[in-house]
Design an enzyme around this catalytic site. Structure first.
Site, PDB file in Angstrom:
ATOM      1  N   ASN A  58       0.845  -1.191   0.000  1.00 31.17           N
ATOM      2  CA  ASN A  58       0.000   0.000   0.000  1.00 31.17           C
ATOM      3  C   ASN A  58       0.885   1.247   0.000  1.00 31.17           C
ATOM      4  O   ASN A  58       2.117   1.158  -0.074  1.00 31.17           O
ATOM      5  CB  ASN A  58      -0.953   0.000   1.207  1.00 31.17           C
ATOM      6  CG  ASN A  58      -0.221  -0.003   2.550  1.00 31.17           C
ATOM      7  OD1 ASN A  58       0.961   0.342   2.640  1.00 31.17           O
ATOM      8  ND2 ASN A  58      -0.927  -0.392   3.598  1.00 31.17           N
ATOM      9  N   ASP A 247      -9.075  -9.766   0.192  1.00 29.52           N
ATOM     10  CA  ASP A 247      -8.289  -8.904   1.074  1.00 29.52           C
ATOM     11  C   ASP A 247      -8.347  -7.447   0.616  1.00 29.52           C
ATOM     12  O   ASP A 247      -8.389  -6.530   1.450  1.00 29.52           O
ATOM     13  CB  ASP A 247      -6.835  -9.392   1.115  1.00 29.52           C
ATOM     14  CG  ASP A 247      -5.979  -8.578   2.063  1.00 29.52           C
ATOM     15  OD1 ASP A 247      -6.071  -8.803   3.281  1.00 29.52           O
ATOM     16  OD2 ASP A 247      -5.236  -7.698   1.586  1.00 29.52           O
TER      17      ASP A 247
END
Length: 370
Positions: A58, A247
């Site tokens: 991320n 996810d």
């Protein structure tokens, strides 16, 4: 087994951290060592090693839990398929049917090298269990940490007829006790898988203009057309692909609720109820079910429907519960905003989530005393 929250908090104390990591690694080495001494390890084991890249993480540099889950499943599929094709008869492919609860013990970052070891630990007549250990290595310092552990169940399907379940070659066990423990795990997961399959619940769309910190405000869905790159042999979706999508959706829900950096702390058992074929449109929906002071439980449901076979109605393919935590800029846990409950159904799901939370907490405390 320590939760991600407990591991992070212990990082503040160097001596405690060193002891915890040493205990975990010692247990891992002991488990693997028993099989190595018996000369069985190499026959039932497979390893994947890969450096983590920017597209694996991320914006804060934390590697997505879905990436780790996908790699875990790849290693499990390879070692299972290899083993099941050591016998005469139809060639077969091992398909994922269940992933037991998976704890993400330590965060993995860009630039670290992930070592994934998958080992077959139990076989029944038509299924096999694969235990997977994920280690993360800092190649600059040489330091290693246990990032995750998982247990997966596979069934071998014939390449001639994907609906035909093949028999699994048995493995040699280090001891009778190890075989009996495996049998108990097999029976337990079989019962839980049937119970979960019986619970089919429609996903209700969120209300427009939902209030912040409600279920409807953060609920998210992803629609994905299954293409050739998502599939393994016989044009069925790779289990790791599905888990990665789950996810991602769970992460969006958690981030919307907290508006902070979030990471996957654990995943409860992932049950694969039905296969998903190329050409299907899958809808992955995530919604909050329970929130504690430091964690969030999210239910993620995968529904599938064929784009070309009109007679095939929409069906529930996969279901699981994910747990996320909120982190500050120093990767330390933050308090999670309370969840505002609206209606009886949300209250029921919240109470069920609270029961799972208390059960998991009690189990962690019991494990720590041992």
């Amino acid at each position: 087994m320590l939760s991600f929250e407990e591991v992070i908090s212990r990082l503040r104390f160097k001596r405690v951290r060193t002891a915890v990591v040493a205990d975990i690694r010692r247990q891992v080495i002991m488990d693997v060592g028993k099989r190595a001494e018996a000369g069985l390890q190499q026959n039932y084991q497979y390893k994947i090693i890969r450096i983590m890249r920017p597209d694996d993480a991320n914006i804060m540099g934390n590697v997505h839990g879905g990436i780790i889950l996908k790699m875990i499943e790849e290693a499990g599929c390879i070692v299972s398929t290899r083993h099941c094709n050591t016998q005469d008869g139809d060639r077969c492919l091992a398909l994922l049917v269940r992933v037991e609860k998976t704890e993400f013990l330590s965060p993995v970052f860009i630039g670290e090298v992930v070592h994934i070891t998958a080992e077959i630990t139990y076989t029944s007549k038509h299924s096999l269990e694969v235990q997977v250990i994920v280690m993360a290595e800092n190649i600059l310092t040489g330091g290693k940490k246990l990032a995750s552990k998982a247990a997966l169940w596979y069934v071998p399907c014939s390449l001639q007829n994907v609906n035909k379940i093949m028999e699994v070659p048995s493995i040699q066990y280090v001891s009778a006790e190890q075989k009996e423990e495996g049998r108990k795990r097999y029976e337990a997961q079989k019962i839980e898988r049937m119970e979960t399959k019986a619970r089919v619940e429609e996903v209700m769309p969120p209300l427009p203009n939902s209030e912040p910190h409600t279920v409807g405000f953060s609920q998210s869905s992803l629609i994905h057309l299954v293409g050739p790159l998502d599939c393994i042999l016989h044009d069925y979706v790779h289990g790791g692909v599905t888990m990665k999508l789950m996810d991602e959706v769970a992460g969006i829900v958690a981030a919307r609720h907290c508006n902070t950096n979030i990471v996957t702390a654990s995943v409860d058992a992932i049950n694969f109820h039905r296969k998903i074929k190329k050409g299907c449109v899958v809808t992955v929906t995530g919604r909050l079910t329970f929130v504690s002071n430091r964690s969030m439980e999210l239910e993620v449901l995968v529904d599938a429907a064929s784009l070309v076979e009109k007679e095939m109605k929409k069906y529930r393919a996969v279901s699981a519960f994910f747990t996320f935590i909120s982190l500050d800029k120093d990767n330390k846990p933050l308090p999670v905003p309370p969840l505002k409950i609206k209606g009886e159904e949300e209250q029921r799901r919240f109470e069920e989530g609270n029961a799972r939370y208390l059960q998991a907490k009690a189990k962690r405390l019991a494990d720590n005393r041992q």
